[in-house]
Design a protein around this motif. Structure first.
Motif, mmCIF file in Angstrom:
data_model
loop_
_atom_site.group_PDB
_atom_site.id
_atom_site.type_symbol
_atom_site.label_atom_id
_atom_site.label_comp_id
_atom_site.label_asym_id
_atom_site.label_seq_id
_atom_site.Cartn_x
_atom_site.Cartn_y
_atom_site.Cartn_z
ATOM 1 N N PRO A 87 -10.749 -1.311 3.440
ATOM 2 C CA PRO A 87 -11.345 -0.791 2.171
ATOM 3 C C PRO A 87 -11.690 -1.621 1.075
ATOM 4 N N ARG A 123 -11.200 0.108 9.351
ATOM 5 C CA ARG A 123 -11.161 0.697 7.936
ATOM 6 C C ARG A 123 -10.836 -0.791 7.416
ATOM 7 N N GLU A 140 -6.412 -6.210 6.534
ATOM 8 C CA GLU A 140 -7.608 -5.861 6.585
ATOM 9 C C GLU A 140 -8.257 -6.896 7.569
ATOM 10 N N GLU A 162 -14.972 -3.569 2.582
ATOM 11 C CA GLU A 162 -15.974 -2.548 2.535
ATOM 12 C C GLU A 162 -16.589 -2.162 1.029
#
Length: 369
Positions: free
Chosen positions: A358, A356, A292, A361
């Protein structure tokens, strides 16, 4: 008593193990602008002993513990760069005199709360209840009226473009005092952006700190810059943003990610190194970085640099000699989530629209909700 061309606002253990130590080492070799006056801005009486102890003639200790290129380091250095210790609550007139007659460089490292605007900032006269930027505006007014000599201001707060950020908070207060004063601050004072990086895990009593071997003081190049000292950890860089994003979105983000999961799991461990001793936690953090975080830097053409810094960061977190308290990192956690995780997601989406991440987020959504 010696004149002190460096005035430091803030008594944090971080500065004791960072700027104060570097300047102390520089002074021994004639490679520093001069000694320091430290100014406590909070007026906290509970810290009065620590404040006085910073300026003791025999100095205070900084203990450096950790691994340096795989080899253990454990040494104590004496810091003797601080000559005077004052408080805005008790010694305001002397603070103004030092700023007027002695100061060439101002350093600061105040709390996030101390940096934020307060209602008292609009008071026509100095108030101890003001924010640090408002206090600074009032304290420097005497220098402007007496001699208006040029000055260099170098914040060490962990804010984006911290020199510009401090300037933006000081100028409105100065404008209310005098338009000419505000113009002097705008044109004759050099506001320097910098970034600091060193894990300082615990205080020593009555003054001093325990810290890791790694240290960085990155200072943005600008016309007229005067370095407070010469030291291997001090580096002048052309693009501070590249240094800042790497630290903020790898090291600082990693700390915040660990604390978020530590809090949700019930907070059994006390120190970062204890988390890193658990293979599943270290693996999870490594996977977060790889899945990420790293792709965003790779999209910016900085993948190899980020990969090296991630490896270095994991080793720093696992330092077996530092008691880096998770409770310390957890202070102002919601703000840190917004700045570190929210900021990274903005950075990543700029690099890769629709990016993205996840797990990150989900953390941001929980805190926002």
């Amino acid at each position: 008593m010696s004149a002190t061309p460096i005035v430091q606002f803030g008594t944090s253990r971080f500065l004791q193990a960072h700027a104060d130590l570097f300047i102390s080492e520089g002074l021994k070799g004639g490679r520093a602008v001069g000694p320091i006056t430290v100014v406590q801005t909070s007026g906290d009486p509970a810290r009065a002993l620590r404040l006085r102890s910073l300026a003791l003639q025999n100095g205070f200790n900084v203990r450096i513990r950790g691994l340096l290129q795989g080899a253990p380091v454990d040494k104590i250095l004496k810091v003797t760069s601080i000559c005077k210790a004052l408080s805005t609550a008790e010694d305001r007139l002397e603070v103004e005199r030092v700023l007027r007659d002695e100061a060439e460089i101002i350093l600061s490292n105040t709390t996030e709360q101390g940096f934020l605007p307060r209602p008292e900032d609009s008071n026509p006269a100095f108030s101890q209840a003001m924010s640090f930027p408002a206090k600074l505006a009032h304290l420097l007014f005497s220098r402007f009226r007496a001699n208006a000599r040029p000055l260099q201001i170098m914040p060490c707060e962990l804010l984006h473009e911290n020199g510009a950020a401090l300037k933006a908070r000081v100028l409105p207060v100065a404008e209310r005092l005098s338009a000419d004063y505000a113009r002097w601050l705008e044109t004759r004072v050099l506001w320097v952006n910098s970034l600091v990086d060193r894990i300082v895990s615990e205080p020593l009593e009555p003054a001093g700190a325990v810290t890791e071997p790694y240290a960085l003081w990155a200072i943005e190049a600008c016309v007229g810059l005067t370095l407070p000292c010469s030291h291997p950890a001090l580096k002048v860089v052309g693009d501070l943003n590249e240094v800042e994003t790497m630290k903020l979105f790898v090291l600082n983000l990693g700390h915040t990610y660990l604390v978020e999961n530590w809090q949700r799991a019930g907070g059994r461990q006390s120190f970062v190194r204890e988390l890193m001793e658990e293979k599943n936690i270290r693996a999870d953090l490594f996977n977060l970085y790889m899945d990420e975080v790293l792709p965003a830097f790779a999209a910016e053409g900085r993948g190899a640099e980020a990969d090296r810094y991630i490896d270095e960061t994991l080793d720093r977190f696992a330092n077996p000699y530092l008691d880096h308290k998770l409770s310390d990192i957890a202070r102002n956690h919601a703000q840190k989530v917004a700045i570190r995780i929210g900021g990274f997601l903005g950075f990543a989406n700029h690099a890769v629209p629709g990016y993205r991440a996840p797990r990150l987020e989900a953390i941001l959504a929980r805190r926002a909700g």
